[in-house]
Design an enzyme around this catalytic site. Structure first.
Site, PDB file in Angstrom:
ATOM      1  N   LYS A 126      10.247   0.509  -6.248  1.00 36.33           N
ATOM      2  CA  LYS A 126       9.409  -0.608  -5.818  1.00 36.33           C
ATOM      3  C   LYS A 126       9.196  -1.608  -6.934  1.00 36.33           C
ATOM      4  CE  LYS A 126       7.120   1.343  -1.865  1.00 36.33           C
ATOM      5  NZ  LYS A 126       5.912   1.550  -1.109  1.00 36.33           N
ATOM      6  N   LYS A 157      16.601   3.218   2.588  1.00 39.01           N
ATOM      7  CA  LYS A 157      15.611   3.696   3.567  1.00 39.01           C
ATOM      8  C   LYS A 157      15.123   2.569   4.478  1.00 39.01           C
ATOM      9  CE  LYS A 157      11.243   4.277   2.548  1.00 39.01           C
ATOM     10  NZ  LYS A 157       9.849   4.684   2.270  1.00 39.01           N
ATOM     11  N   LYS A 189       9.053  -0.728   6.152  1.00 34.62           N
ATOM     12  CA  LYS A 189       8.327  -1.826   6.794  1.00 34.62           C
ATOM     13  C   LYS A 189       8.260  -3.055   5.906  1.00 34.62           C
ATOM     14  CE  LYS A 189       4.375   1.037   6.846  1.00 34.62           C
ATOM     15  NZ  LYS A 189       4.193   1.678   5.536  1.00 34.62           N
TER      16      LYS A 189
HETATM   17  N1  AQP Z   1      12.710   5.501   6.735  1.00 38.13           N
HETATM   18  C1  AQP Z   1      11.923   6.555   6.879  1.00 38.13           C
HETATM   19  N2  AQP Z   1      12.393   7.708   7.395  1.00 38.13           N
HETATM   20  C2  AQP Z   1      11.588   8.790   7.568  1.00 38.13           C
HETATM   21  N3  AQP Z   1      10.277   8.792   7.225  1.00 38.13           N
HETATM   22  C3  AQP Z   1       9.771   7.655   6.717  1.00 38.13           C
HETATM   23  N4  AQP Z   1       8.534   7.323   6.291  1.00 38.13           N
HETATM   24  C4  AQP Z   1       8.537   6.038   5.868  1.00 38.13           C
HETATM   25  N5  AQP Z   1       9.756   5.506   5.992  1.00 38.13           N
HETATM   26  C5  AQP Z   1      10.548   6.487   6.517  1.00 38.13           C
HETATM   27  C6  AQP Z   1       7.397   8.232   6.306  1.00 38.13           C
HETATM   28  O1  AQP Z   1       6.297   7.560   6.895  1.00 38.13           O
HETATM   29  C7  AQP Z   1       5.093   8.021   6.272  1.00 38.13           C
HETATM   30  C8  AQP Z   1       4.269   6.859   5.866  1.00 38.13           C
HETATM   31  O2  AQP Z   1       4.903   6.128   4.843  1.00 38.13           O
HETATM   32  P1  AQP Z   1       4.086   4.984   4.124  1.00 38.13           P
HETATM   33  O3  AQP Z   1       3.903   3.870   5.031  1.00 38.13           O
HETATM   34  O4  AQP Z   1       2.820   5.511   3.586  1.00 38.13           O
HETATM   35  O5  AQP Z   1       4.934   4.593   2.893  1.00 38.13           O
HETATM   36  P2  AQP Z   1       6.462   4.469   2.686  1.00 38.13           P
HETATM   37  O6  AQP Z   1       7.088   5.814   2.695  1.00 38.13           O
HETATM   38  O7  AQP Z   1       6.620   3.665   1.438  1.00 38.13           O
HETATM   39  O8  AQP Z   1       6.938   3.674   3.983  1.00 38.13           O
HETATM   40  P3  AQP Z   1       7.585   2.268   4.056  1.00 38.13           P
HETATM   41  O9  AQP Z   1       7.811   1.943   5.491  1.00 38.13           O
HETATM   42  O10 AQP Z   1       8.769   2.217   3.150  1.00 38.13           O
HETATM   43  O11 AQP Z   1       6.415   1.342   3.532  1.00 38.13           O
HETATM   44  P4  AQP Z   1       6.485   0.231   2.424  1.00 38.13           P
HETATM   45  O12 AQP Z   1       7.636  -0.632   2.828  1.00 38.13           O
HETATM   46  O13 AQP Z   1       5.164  -0.479   2.483  1.00 38.13           O
HETATM   47  O14 AQP Z   1       6.683   0.935   1.140  1.00 38.13           O
HETATM   48  C9  AQP Z   1       5.505   8.920   5.118  1.00 38.13           C
HETATM   49  O15 AQP Z   1       5.385  10.256   5.510  1.00 38.13           O
HETATM   50  C10 AQP Z   1       6.938   8.558   4.894  1.00 38.13           C
HETATM   51  O16 AQP Z   1       7.681   9.626   4.342  1.00 38.13           O
END
Ligand code: AQP
Length: 348
Positions: A124, A207, A210
């Site tokens: 990040k 990955k 969002k």
């Molecule tokens: N691509 C993914 N595949 C499977 N699991 C996923 N998770 C997120 N992306 C995937 C799971 O969703 C939960 C919540 O994640 P989060 O929102 O707290 O943070 P993150 O993992 O950083 O998700 P994002 O979508 O990538 O958010 P941003 O873009 O804001 O950093 C977790 O259990 C995660 O494993």
């Protein structure tokens, strides 16, 4: 420093905690890797505590009005996906101050070396590591606090969170050892299913996220049926048909991703999907996947939209969940203050 102690896990009753950041609209990755699994755990009758982790979201700047909207939308997604606020505790993190209090204490337990190895921070922060917030660096110790404020024993997450859960285990063990107590459980990550890591629709090595600048890279839980079908049709693939064994997908990350998504949505294994679609071209597999995705996601989206008509009701549910969460976390964090030697003489 006190003698190391062994933490006998049997002494901690099973309790599930997990959270999702309201840092954008939820994606298919959040749904398959987390939300769908949260519902399964609730339906197994285990005590489940789920949280919109808004304090984590602000580690990257958020527009205040959007943050409120995204928090409500996330909560609506939980409920629409099957979380019952009467059976699970559903709340937003900032309404329970135990999280940040314990987070600070864990900042003093976690070592700089441990934190510096966190790959999500490196991903990040990228080349911009001098300019990102201190909160982004400390994120995993707040995550440990989220979990351990409830002495949760199991944490359902996607694959990307595995390293943070290992850190949570290290923090629990070090706290127990430093203070000669058997206070915190050593949590078990629960990473199961066919889609523990859903990949971007534009790049099978990245990955689905969002916060990816490209909306085409992900399916949002708010996307309508047409948008979902269009995004799947345009998803990056290769010219080969689907193979007849999973081994044949080894060097085809985009194809593997679509097969995994299909399997997770259908409740099948990827092997079953390959058996059913061996030799199929993407021209036929993608429409089948789009139909399946729409059939599974559309009811959730419609219910989310309905729930979002009444934001006051969502806030009420989050407030009630926060009061229930606080009733569990407060005494645990108060005990932590005692253990570490803080005077607690205030009487209001
Ligand atoms: N691509 C993914 N595949 C499977 N699991 C996923 N998770 C997120 N992306 C995937 C799971 O969703 C939960 C919540 O994640 P989060 O929102 O707290 O943070 P993150 O993992 O950083 O998700 P994002 O979508 O990538 O958010 P941003 O873009 O804001 O950093 C977790 O259990 C995660 O494993």
């Amino acid at each position: 420093m006190a003698e190391p102690v062994q933490t006998p896990q049997a002494s901690f009753p099973t309790r599930i905690f997990s959270g999702i950041q309201p840092s954008g609209g939820l994606t298919l990755g959040n749904y398959l890797g987390a939300l769908k699994r949260f519902v399964e755990k609730q339906d197994e009758g285990i005590e489940t505590i789920y949280c919109m982790v808004d304090m984590h979201a602000i580690t990257v700047w958020q527009d205040p009005e959007k943050l409120r909207q995204q928090t409500r939308e996330g909560a609506a997604a939980f409920i629409a996906a099957g979380i019952d606020p009467a059976r699970s505790i559903l709340f937003n993190q900032s309404q329970v101050s135990a999280h940040v209090e314990l987070g600070w204490i864990f900042n003093c337990i976690a070592r700089m070396g441990w934190m510096s190895r966190m790959t999500q921070f490196k991903d990040k922060a990228g080349k911009n590591s001098e300019n990102v917030s201190l909160g982004l660096f400390a994120y995993p110790s707040l995550m440990a606090a989220d979990i351990l404020a409830y002495k949760a024993t199991h944490v359902p997450v996607g694959e990307d969170q595995k390293q943070h859960l290992e850190l949570t285990r290290d923090i629990a063990i070090k706290f127990n050892n430093d203070y000669g107590v058997n206070f915190f459980p050593v949590v078990e990550p629960v990473i199961e299913g066919a889609a523990t890591r859903v990949m971007s629709l534009r790049d099978g090595t990245k990955k689905m996220s969002k916060s990816d600048p490209s909306d085409q890279s992900r399916i949002n839980l708010t996307d309508d049926a047409d948008t979902i079908a269009k995004k799947i049709r345009k998803a990056k693939t290769d010219p080969e048909p689907l193979p007849d064994t999973l081994d044949g997908l080894k060097d085809r990350p985009e194809a593997r991703n679509l097969v995994n998504i299909y399997a997770a949505l259908a409740g099948h294994t990827p092997e079953q999907v390959i058996r059913d679609y061996a030799g199929a071209q993407f021209g036929s597999f993608k429409p089948a996947l789009a139909d399946l995705a729409v059939a599974k996601l559309e009811p959730i989206t419609l219910e989310m939209n309905r729930l979002m008509q009444d934001p006051g009701e969502i806030d009420h549910i989050l407030g009630q969940g926060a009061a229930r969460a606080d009733a569990i976390a407060r005494p645990i964090v108060d005990q932590v203050y005692d253990i570490i030697g803080m005077i607690r003489s205030r009487r209001d």
